[in-house]
Design a protein around this motif. Structure first.
Motif, PDB file in Angstrom:
ATOM      1  N   GLN A 163     -48.360  16.144  22.083  1.00  0.00           N
ATOM      2  CA  GLN A 163     -48.286  14.744  22.512  1.00  0.00           C
ATOM      3  C   GLN A 163     -46.886  14.168  22.355  1.00  0.00           C
ATOM      4  OE1 GLN A 163     -52.273  14.047  20.135  1.00  0.00           O
ATOM      5  NE2 GLN A 163     -51.755  12.185  21.233  1.00  0.00           N
ATOM      6  N   VAL A 164     -46.009  14.927  21.724  1.00  0.00           N
ATOM      7  CA  VAL A 164     -44.630  14.477  21.551  1.00  0.00           C
ATOM      8  C   VAL A 164     -43.948  14.404  22.923  1.00  0.00           C
ATOM      9  CG1 VAL A 164     -42.382  15.092  20.594  1.00  0.00           C
ATOM     10  CG2 VAL A 164     -44.452  15.402  19.221  1.00  0.00           C
ATOM     11  N   ARG A 165     -43.214  13.329  23.163  1.00  0.00           N
ATOM     12  CA  ARG A 165     -42.533  13.143  24.456  1.00  0.00           C
ATOM     13  C   ARG A 165     -41.226  13.938  24.498  1.00  0.00           C
ATOM     14  NH1 ARG A 165     -43.130   6.642  25.767  1.00  0.00           N
ATOM     15  NH2 ARG A 165     -45.394   6.501  25.475  1.00  0.00           N
ATOM     16  N   ASP A 166     -40.546  13.817  25.616  1.00  0.00           N
ATOM     17  CA  ASP A 166     -39.294  14.565  25.807  1.00  0.00           C
ATOM     18  C   ASP A 166     -38.242  14.224  24.761  1.00  0.00           C
ATOM     19  OD1 ASP A 166     -40.393  15.805  27.976  1.00  0.00           O
ATOM     20  OD2 ASP A 166     -39.541  14.417  29.453  1.00  0.00           O
ATOM     21  N   ASP A 167     -38.334  13.015  24.193  1.00  0.00           N
ATOM     22  CA  ASP A 167     -37.356  12.633  23.170  1.00  0.00           C
ATOM     23  C   ASP A 167     -37.706  13.209  21.800  1.00  0.00           C
ATOM     24  OD1 ASP A 167     -39.548  11.119  22.499  1.00  0.00           O
ATOM     25  OD2 ASP A 167     -38.568   9.166  22.697  1.00  0.00           O
ATOM     26  N   GLY A 168     -38.816  13.991  21.735  1.00  0.00           N
ATOM     27  CA  GLY A 168     -39.201  14.612  20.477  1.00  0.00           C
ATOM     28  C   GLY A 168     -39.966  13.700  19.541  1.00  0.00           C
ATOM     29  N   LEU A 169     -40.418  12.540  20.047  1.00  0.00           N
ATOM     30  CA  LEU A 169     -41.061  11.536  19.199  1.00  0.00           C
ATOM     31  C   LEU A 169     -42.446  11.166  19.725  1.00  0.00           C
ATOM     32  CD1 LEU A 169     -38.000   9.137  18.733  1.00  0.00           C
ATOM     33  CD2 LEU A 169     -38.776  10.915  17.138  1.00  0.00           C
ATOM     34  N   LEU A 170     -43.253  10.639  18.820  1.00  0.00           N
ATOM     35  CA  LEU A 170     -44.529  10.029  19.191  1.00  0.00           C
ATOM     36  C   LEU A 170     -44.289   8.560  19.470  1.00  0.00           C
ATOM     37  CD1 LEU A 170     -46.700  11.681  16.403  1.00  0.00           C
ATOM     38  CD2 LEU A 170     -46.848  12.199  18.844  1.00  0.00           C
ATOM     39  N   HIS A 171     -45.136   7.944  20.306  1.00  0.00           N
ATOM     40  CA  HIS A 171     -44.879   6.549  20.686  1.00  0.00           C
ATOM     41  C   HIS A 171     -46.095   5.636  20.560  1.00  0.00           C
ATOM     42  CE1 HIS A 171     -40.733   6.770  22.356  1.00  0.00           C
ATOM     43  NE2 HIS A 171     -41.040   8.062  22.430  1.00  0.00           N
ATOM     44  N   THR A 172     -47.228   6.154  20.102  1.00  0.00           N
ATOM     45  CA  THR A 172     -48.416   5.306  19.950  1.00  0.00           C
ATOM     46  C   THR A 172     -48.375   4.612  18.598  1.00  0.00           C
ATOM     47  OG1 THR A 172     -49.715   6.802  21.320  1.00  0.00           O
ATOM     48  CG2 THR A 172     -50.929   5.256  19.939  1.00  0.00           C
ATOM     49  N   THR A 173     -48.390   3.294  18.614  1.00  0.00           N
ATOM     50  CA  THR A 173     -48.424   2.518  17.371  1.00  0.00           C
ATOM     51  C   THR A 173     -49.849   2.477  16.859  1.00  0.00           C
ATOM     52  OG1 THR A 173     -46.576   1.153  18.116  1.00  0.00           O
ATOM     53  CG2 THR A 173     -47.919   0.299  16.302  1.00  0.00           C
ATOM     54  N   CYS A 174     -50.100   3.078  15.709  1.00  0.00           N
ATOM     55  CA  CYS A 174     -51.453   3.089  15.166  1.00  0.00           C
ATOM     56  C   CYS A 174     -51.380   3.249  13.653  1.00  0.00           C
ATOM     57  CB  CYS A 174     -52.279   4.217  15.784  1.00  0.00           C
ATOM     58  SG  CYS A 174     -51.600   5.864  15.501  1.00  0.00           S
ATOM     59  N   GLY A 175     -52.523   3.059  13.004  1.00  0.00           N
ATOM     60  CA  GLY A 175     -52.576   3.163  11.552  1.00  0.00           C
ATOM     61  C   GLY A 175     -53.007   1.850  10.921  1.00  0.00           C
ATOM     62  N   THR A 176     -52.959   1.800   9.597  1.00  0.00           N
ATOM     63  CA  THR A 176     -53.349   0.611   8.843  1.00  0.00           C
ATOM     64  C   THR A 176     -52.086  -0.053   8.300  1.00  0.00           C
ATOM     65  OG1 THR A 176     -55.422   1.695   8.239  1.00  0.00           O
ATOM     66  CG2 THR A 176     -54.762  -0.219   6.927  1.00  0.00           C
ATOM     67  N   PRO A 177     -51.873  -1.349   8.603  1.00  0.00           N
ATOM     68  CA  PRO A 177     -50.585  -2.009   8.342  1.00  0.00           C
ATOM     69  C   PRO A 177     -49.953  -1.731   6.985  1.00  0.00           C
ATOM     70  CG  PRO A 177     -52.014  -3.503   9.518  1.00  0.00           C
ATOM     71  CD  PRO A 177     -52.829  -2.264   9.246  1.00  0.00           C
ATOM     72  N   ASN A 178     -50.709  -1.825   5.891  1.00  0.00           N
ATOM     73  CA  ASN A 178     -50.114  -1.658   4.568  1.00  0.00           C
ATOM     74  C   ASN A 178     -49.588  -0.247   4.312  1.00  0.00           C
ATOM     75  OD1 ASN A 178     -52.584  -3.782   4.086  1.00  0.00           O
ATOM     76  ND2 ASN A 178     -50.748  -4.343   2.952  1.00  0.00           N
ATOM     77  N   TYR A 179     -50.010   0.714   5.118  1.00  0.00           N
ATOM     78  CA  TYR A 179     -49.650   2.107   4.889  1.00  0.00           C
ATOM     79  C   TYR A 179     -48.774   2.691   6.004  1.00  0.00           C
ATOM     80  CZ  TYR A 179     -53.322   1.642   1.443  1.00  0.00           C
ATOM     81  OH  TYR A 179     -54.066   1.215   0.380  1.00  0.00           O
ATOM     82  N   VAL A 180     -48.439   1.889   6.997  1.00  0.00           N
ATOM     83  CA  VAL A 180     -47.709   2.384   8.166  1.00  0.00           C
ATOM     84  C   VAL A 180     -46.205   2.348   7.918  1.00  0.00           C
ATOM     85  CG1 VAL A 180     -47.163   1.900  10.577  1.00  0.00           C
ATOM     86  CG2 VAL A 180     -49.510   1.816   9.806  1.00  0.00           C
ATOM     87  N   ALA A 181     -45.528   3.397   8.363  1.00  0.00           N
ATOM     88  CA  ALA A 181     -44.072   3.487   8.209  1.00  0.00           C
ATOM     89  C   ALA A 181     -43.373   2.475   9.101  1.00  0.00           C
ATOM     90  CB  ALA A 181     -43.599   4.900   8.559  1.00  0.00           C
ATOM     91  N   PRO A 182     -42.196   1.974   8.685  1.00  0.00           N
ATOM     92  CA  PRO A 182     -41.492   0.951   9.476  1.00  0.00           C
ATOM     93  C   PRO A 182     -41.131   1.409  10.876  1.00  0.00           C
ATOM     94  CG  PRO A 182     -40.117   1.773   7.659  1.00  0.00           C
ATOM     95  CD  PRO A 182     -41.498   2.264   7.417  1.00  0.00           C
ATOM     96  N   GLU A 183     -40.810   2.708  11.045  1.00  0.00           N
ATOM     97  CA  GLU A 183     -40.425   3.175  12.376  1.00  0.00           C
ATOM     98  C   GLU A 183     -41.605   3.173  13.342  1.00  0.00           C
ATOM     99  OE1 GLU A 183     -40.983   6.979   9.852  1.00  0.00           O
ATOM    100  OE2 GLU A 183     -40.220   4.934   9.606  1.00  0.00           O
ATOM    101  N   VAL A 184     -42.835   3.234  12.811  1.00  0.00           N
ATOM    102  CA  VAL A 184     -44.019   3.150  13.675  1.00  0.00           C
ATOM    103  C   VAL A 184     -44.165   1.736  14.214  1.00  0.00           C
ATOM    104  CG1 VAL A 184     -46.532   3.430  13.780  1.00  0.00           C
ATOM    105  CG2 VAL A 184     -45.160   5.013  12.405  1.00  0.00           C
ATOM    106  N   LEU A 185     -43.800   0.762  13.391  1.00  0.00           N
ATOM    107  CA  LEU A 185     -43.959  -0.639  13.766  1.00  0.00           C
ATOM    108  C   LEU A 185     -42.890  -1.125  14.741  1.00  0.00           C
ATOM    109  CD1 LEU A 185     -44.785  -2.105  10.230  1.00  0.00           C
ATOM    110  CD2 LEU A 185     -46.411  -1.587  12.059  1.00  0.00           C
ATOM    111  N   ASN A 186     -41.711  -0.482  14.754  1.00  0.00           N
ATOM    112  CA  ASN A 186     -40.627  -1.017  15.599  1.00  0.00           C
ATOM    113  C   ASN A 186     -40.727  -0.587  17.053  1.00  0.00           C
ATOM    114  OD1 ASN A 186     -39.486   1.575  15.913  1.00  0.00           O
ATOM    115  ND2 ASN A 186     -38.056   1.280  14.200  1.00  0.00           N
ATOM    116  N   ASP A 187     -41.719   0.276  17.376  1.00  0.00           N
ATOM    117  CA  ASP A 187     -42.059   0.588  18.769  1.00  0.00           C
ATOM    118  C   ASP A 187     -40.925   1.278  19.531  1.00  0.00           C
ATOM    119  OD1 ASP A 187     -43.966   0.662  20.762  1.00  0.00           O
ATOM    120  OD2 ASP A 187     -43.289  -1.203  21.681  1.00  0.00           O
ATOM    121  N   ARG A 188     -40.131   2.105  18.816  1.00  0.00           N
ATOM    122  CA  ARG A 188     -39.075   2.851  19.500  1.00  0.00           C
ATOM    123  C   ARG A 188     -39.267   4.366  19.367  1.00  0.00           C
ATOM    124  NH1 ARG A 188     -35.645  -1.479  17.471  1.00  0.00           N
ATOM    125  NH2 ARG A 188     -35.063  -0.199  15.651  1.00  0.00           N
TER     126      ARG A 188
END
Length: 471
Positions: A163-188
């Motif tokens: 599911q990793v895109r051509d940039d080598g990253l995942l892009h779906t924002t998911c998880g539980t807020p208190n446990y989610v990494a900051p890079e997941v939240l910034n949507d990049r």
């Protein structure tokens, strides 16, 4: 299930009480009639799965659980389908949630927390080596078996390396807020492995501190006296403002890694947590470095297990086919309340209960029980009479009831599920469980309900617990 009639049978499994419930699925206790082994069966409604276009997600979750064969992961036994349902047969984990220990006993000593953290890191390392990223590591998804070993569960939000895109990253924002990494939240875009490690760091912090490093629970004090405020040029009501401000303030906390280790942590533990909760994923410590960390290595033993390469995904596609040859046989007989055997009663005890929450209202449970000497039909009628004045719509099916509050609360409409079980010919147990909504509101509802059912209730769960202690 030991009574004269089997309430429900799916293939070779005798199906009992509900032990978990979500938007799209229920999890029920069951027993393999051939071996007597207890299992948990996750039951999904095919129509809902198709309607919400979740087929690929369900297939992916099943495929991942078949791929991950590790002693610290909840085991998947088999997958079956009927004309209307999908049945995922899982290992029945009886030790409760890891964080029941925090709820009941407070923070852990470092040696105990280290052992669980070592098992967690080993499991996550194994998953990543198979190209699987969990993406929702949190207290509710960490269970304990009867020997006290960690079992990671719920791979519903997991991603595969494909599911990793051509940039080598995942892009779906998911998880539980208190446990989610900051890079997941910034949507990049984000790396699944470093995002999972951040969640592991939060979990280690909670094990050692007894509370969350990033928490919105005390931010309400900043604006309790304000009724309406402008945000982004719009006017929001108080309840909407709560959600928006809490989310924004929590996001700032996580993005800047604004936390402080408590003073009782050893230097080694605090240093490791700080290296894991690094807001920059490029400099965040990785698993090979964690395995070499002095605090982590103490009494460390790498798990030894035999891995069989026999993954077969044929049944994953078969459960979605309409052909009768792929359908499992379902038999139902619900004329009598479901009978409980001794194993089910033991599994409901406080020590083995899977229902404790780890959240702000730690003293509140999302399910409770009482016993009654009244006939089953009378219990159902009395509950219906009691809840209607409280603003609940009632949907009945034999000895099960779904109660829905017509007025939305702070987390949507409160939905409550009840079921009557036969313990003995003249004794019934009634389970009252929050299916949806806020835990605090459920607690208030149950207090009102128990007051209205004084003539029905013989003993509450607390009474039964006190009796056991005295015995």
């Amino acid at each position: 299930m030991n009574g004269n009639k089997v309430r429900r049978r799916v293939g070779k499994y005798e199906v009992g009480r509900t032990i978990g419930e979500g938007t799209f699925a229920k999890v029920k206790f069951a027993k393999n009639s051939e071996t007597g082994e207890p299992v948990a069966i996750k039951i999904l409604d095919k129509e809902k799965v198709l309607k919400h276009k979740m087929v690929e997600q369900i297939k992916r979750e099943i495929a991942i659980m078949k791929l991950i064969k590790h002693p610290n992961v909840v085991r998947l036994y088999e997958v079956m389908g009927s004309k209307t349902k999908i049945f995922i047969v899982l290992e029945f984990v009886t030790g409760g949630e890891l964080f029941d220990k925090i709820v009941n006993h407070g923070r852990m000593k470092e040696d105990e927390a280290r052992r669980y953290f070592q098992q967690l890191i080993n499991t996550v390392d194994y998953c990543h080596s198979r190209g699987v990223y969990h993406r929702d590591l949190k207290p509710e998804n960490l269970l304990l078996d009867i020997c006290g070993n960690l079992k990671v569960s719920d791979f519903g939000l997991s991603a595969l390396s494909r599911q990793v895109r051509d940039d080598g990253l995942l892009h779906t924002t998911c998880g539980t807020p208190n446990y989610v990494a900051p890079e997941v939240l910034n949507d990049r875009g984000y790396d699944g492995s470093t995002a999972d490690l951040w969640s592991c760091g939060v979990i280690l912090f909670v094990l050692l501190a007894g509370y969350l490093p990033f928490d919105d629970s005390n931010l309400m004090n900043l604006y309790k006296k304000v009724s309406i405020v402008p945000i982004f040029g719009l006017l929001f009501s108080y309840s909407m403002m709560d959600v928006c401000l809490l989310d924004m303030l929590l996001y700032v906390q996580i993005s800047d890694a604004e936390f402080t280790c408590p003073p009782w942590l050893s230097f080694g533990a605090a240093k490791l947590i700080t290296r894991i909760l690094d807001p920059n994923p490029m400099t965040r410590i990785m698993i090979p470095e964690i395995l070499e960390d002095e605090w982590f290595k103490k009494d460390y033993k790498r798990p030894v297990f035999e891995e069989k390469d026999d993954t077969n995904l044929d049944d994953v596609d078969a459960v979605f086919k309409d052909s009768e040859e792929h359908h499992v046989t379902e038999k139902k007989d619900e004329e009598q309340p479901a009978a409980m055997n001794a194993f089910e009663l033991i599994s409901m005890s406080k020590g083995l209960n899977l229902g404790n929450l780890f959240e702000i209202e730690q003293e509140f449970k999302r399910e409770t029980r009482f016993t009654s000497r009244c006939p089953a039909n009378e219990i159902v009628s009395k509950i219906e009479e009691a809840v209607k004045p409280l603003g609940f719509d009632v949907h009945k099916k034999n000895y099960k009831m779904k109660l829905e509050n017509v007025k939305a609360g702070r987390k949507g409409n409160l939905n409550v599920a009840t079921e009557v079980f036969q313990v003995a010919p003249s004794l019934h147990m009634v389970e009252v469980r929050k299916a949806k909504g806020d835990t605090l509101e459920f607690h208030k509802f149950y207090k009102n309900l128990s007051t209205r059912l004084k003539d029905v209730v013989w003993k509450t769960e607390d009474d039964m617990h006190d009796d056991n202690n005295q015995g």
